[in-house]
Structures are given as C-alpha cells and as structure tokens.
Design an enzyme around this catalytic site. Structure first.
Site, short mmCIF file in Angstrom:
data_model
loop_
_atom_site.label_atom_id
_atom_site.label_comp_id
_atom_site.label_asym_id
_atom_site.label_seq_id
_atom_site.Cartn_x
_atom_site.Cartn_y
_atom_site.Cartn_z
N ARG A 154 0.57 -1.23 -0.01
CA ARG A 154 -0.15 0.05 0.24
C ARG A 154 0.80 1.36 -0.03
O ARG A 154 0.79 2.28 -1.05
CB ARG A 154 -1.06 -0.04 0.91
CG ARG A 154 -1.56 1.59 0.97
CD ARG A 154 -2.71 0.97 2.56
NE ARG A 154 -3.42 0.19 2.65
CZ ARG A 154 -4.50 -0.86 2.33
NH1 ARG A 154 -5.39 0.24 1.07
NH2 ARG A 154 -5.34 -1.80 2.25
N LEU A 164 -6.72 4.63 1.73
CA LEU A 164 -5.07 4.96 1.80
C LEU A 164 -4.73 5.24 2.98
O LEU A 164 -5.20 5.02 3.66
CB LEU A 164 -5.52 6.76 1.11
CG LEU A 164 -5.87 7.64 -0.41
CD1 LEU A 164 -6.58 8.08 0.08
CD2 LEU A 164 -5.47 6.92 -1.57
N MET A 182 -12.40 2.61 -5.18
CA MET A 182 -12.06 1.34 -4.53
C MET A 182 -10.51 0.99 -3.20
O MET A 182 -10.48 -0.53 -3.96
CB MET A 182 -12.34 0.16 -4.80
CG MET A 182 -13.41 0.44 -6.29
SD MET A 182 -14.87 0.50 -4.18
CE MET A 182 -15.19 -0.78 -3.31
N ARG A 183 -9.71 1.89 -2.99
CA ARG A 183 -8.61 1.69 -2.56
C ARG A 183 -8.90 2.26 -1.52
O ARG A 183 -9.30 3.28 -0.60
CB ARG A 183 -7.52 1.81 -3.20
CG ARG A 183 -7.05 1.07 -4.20
CD ARG A 183 -6.57 1.29 -5.09
NE ARG A 183 -4.50 1.14 -4.28
CZ ARG A 183 -3.64 -0.19 -3.27
NH1 ARG A 183 -4.22 -0.72 -4.48
NH2 ARG A 183 -2.81 -0.13 -3.23
N HIS A 208 -19.56 9.52 0.35
CA HIS A 208 -20.56 7.46 0.54
C HIS A 208 -22.06 7.32 1.24
O HIS A 208 -21.95 8.02 1.05
CB HIS A 208 -19.77 7.23 2.10
CG HIS A 208 -20.24 5.77 2.66
ND1 HIS A 208 -19.44 4.51 2.32
CD2 HIS A 208 -20.60 5.00 3.04
CE1 HIS A 208 -19.74 3.21 2.65
NE2 HIS A 208 -20.95 3.71 3.19
N ASP A 211 -14.57 5.54 6.24
CA ASP A 211 -15.36 6.24 6.08
C ASP A 211 -15.96 7.43 7.46
O ASP A 211 -16.12 7.01 7.88
CB ASP A 211 -16.52 5.33 6.09
CG ASP A 211 -16.27 5.20 4.41
OD1 ASP A 211 -15.89 5.48 3.76
OD2 ASP A 211 -16.72 3.73 4.12
C1 GRF Z 1 -20.84 5.65 -5.48
O1 GRF Z 1 -22.46 5.33 -4.74
C2 GRF Z 1 -20.93 6.50 -4.04
O2 GRF Z 1 -20.72 7.00 -3.19
C3 GRF Z 1 -19.59 4.57 -3.47
O3 GRF Z 1 -19.25 3.95 -5.39
C4 GRF Z 1 -20.13 4.94 -5.92
C5 GRF Z 1 -19.46 5.15 -7.15
O4 GRF Z 1 -20.29 5.67 -7.60
N1 GRF Z 1 -18.43 6.21 -2.95
P1 GRF Z 1 -19.91 5.56 -9.91
O5 GRF Z 1 -18.09 5.46 -9.92
O6 GRF Z 1 -19.66 7.91 -8.90
O7 GRF Z 1 -20.77 6.12 -10.20
#
Ligand code: GRF
Length: 198
Positions: free
Chosen positions: A63, A91, A88-89, A107, A144
């Site tokens: 990481r 930090l 999707m990581r 979120h 979060d």
């Molecule tokens: C969204 O629901 C956001 O809140 C979450 O991941 C999703 C990403 O969707 N963190 P997109 O790639 O913006 O369509």
C-alpha cells in the site's frame, strides 16, 4: 484557482456529475486517476478533455509503495484537492496526512451508519426507513470516519433491493457532491469541529 484531481476505480457517474458542473466549481480539474486500467470513468474523462491516468497497483505491491506513486502523480498534476469518486482503495495514513483536510469522499449511506462495503445491503438488512449519502473528509483512522461535510436523506421503501435503493441514492449523490465541492473550493467552512470521541 485551486486544482483538484478525481480518483476513480469504476463506472464514474459521480465523476460525470462533477465534470458536468466543472465550470461552476471555482477550481480546475487537474486530472483523473484510476486504480483500474479499464474503468469506464477513464473514457468519461477523456471525452471531457481531461487528462486520464491509469495507475493500477502492481501484483503484490505494498500500500505505501502504491500511495507513493499516487502522490508523485498528484504532484505532477499540481493537485491541491483530492476528490474520491468510487475509488476502491484505502489510502495509507501517510498519504492522508500529506493532503490533510483536502481529501474528500462520497459514501452512499448516512454515516456513521453503514461504513465500508455494501452499505445498501446493510441498510436493507437493518430495516432502516431512511438512508442516503454523505460527503466527508478522509482523515486518519477507520474507513469512512472523517468529518461529515453534508448529507442527503433518501427513503427506503418496502420491496427495495440493493439496486433500487442504490439508484435512488445515486440521484442525490450527483446533486450533493458538486454542491459540496463548490462550497469547499470557495473556502466556506462547511466543516464543523471534529467531534470528541468518548
Ligand atoms: C457511489 O455510490 C459512491 O458513493 C461510492 O461508490 C459509488 C461510485 O459510483 N463511493 P460511480 O463510479 O461514481 O458511478
């Protein structure tokens, strides 16, 4: 004008909502960086004429090493703000400290309820009648858990499943995120004091 970079990993609908309002945000889009090479979000960025950078982790990459490459990329882009939009990581704390107070995430739940993965599934399983979305700072600590900047509430209906709830929340995400960014970039304090942890 401050400059911001959007970090993505997937579909990019929030990126699309941000780019659609880019002329009104009071900041310049420095670029889009994706941790996934074939993320649809990259095409959105390219179509909007924004520099799109593929930065996938190498197999087994630590990481801290990935985050060091990410920091170097952000430095090249002369980024002041880091905007996470479906990135999707997690930090590392050293990354978060480098951009302290200038990393923002969205979120799809009413934090502090349902942090982490599958928030819509968690909301439905819990039987809550309202869910929504939260824009918050990314700060060292649990995922979060940073200071909340703003939220939107969405009803949960009988018969909802993850997809129907996600779609209802997403409409609000697309309105909320650009609005919060506009306030942040204008220097308005939408940030309350950090709550004391008891
Ligand atoms: C969204 O629901 C956001 O809140 C979450 O991941 C999703 C990403 O969707 N963190 P997109 O790639 O913006 O369509």
């Amino acid at each position: 004008m401050p400059r911001f970079t959007v970090l993505v990993s997937g579909r990019g609908s929030n990126l699309g909502a941000i780019l659609a309002q880019r002329d009104t945000l009071g900041a310049e889009v420095a670029g889009v960086v994706s941790s996934v090479d074939d993320a649809p979000a990259l095409l959105l960025a390219e179509r909007a004429g924004v520099q799109a950078i593929r930065l996938a982790p190498a197999r087994g990459e630590k990481r801290v090493d990935y985050d060091a490459r990410l920091l170097a990329t952000l430095a090249t882009l002369k980024t002041d703000w880091v905007v996470l939009a479906g990135f999707m990581r997690i930090l590392s704390d050293s990354f978060v400290e480098r951009y302290a107070g200038r990393i923002v995430n969205i979120h799809p739940s009413l934090l502090p309820a349902f942090p982490g993965m599958h928030p819509h599934r968690q909301a439905i399983e819990c039987g809550v009648r309202f869910s929504g979305c939260t824009v918050h700072l990314v700060e060292p600590g649990n995922v979060d858990s940073g200071r909340i900047l703003d939220q939107r509430v969405v009803p949960v209906y009988d018969g909802d499943n993850e997809d129907t709830l996600a779609a209802r929340v997403l409409v609000q995400e697309h309105q909320l995120y650009p609005a919060v960014l506009r306030r942040l970039f204008a220097g308005h304090s939408v940030i309350g004091p950090r709550p004391e942890v008891r």
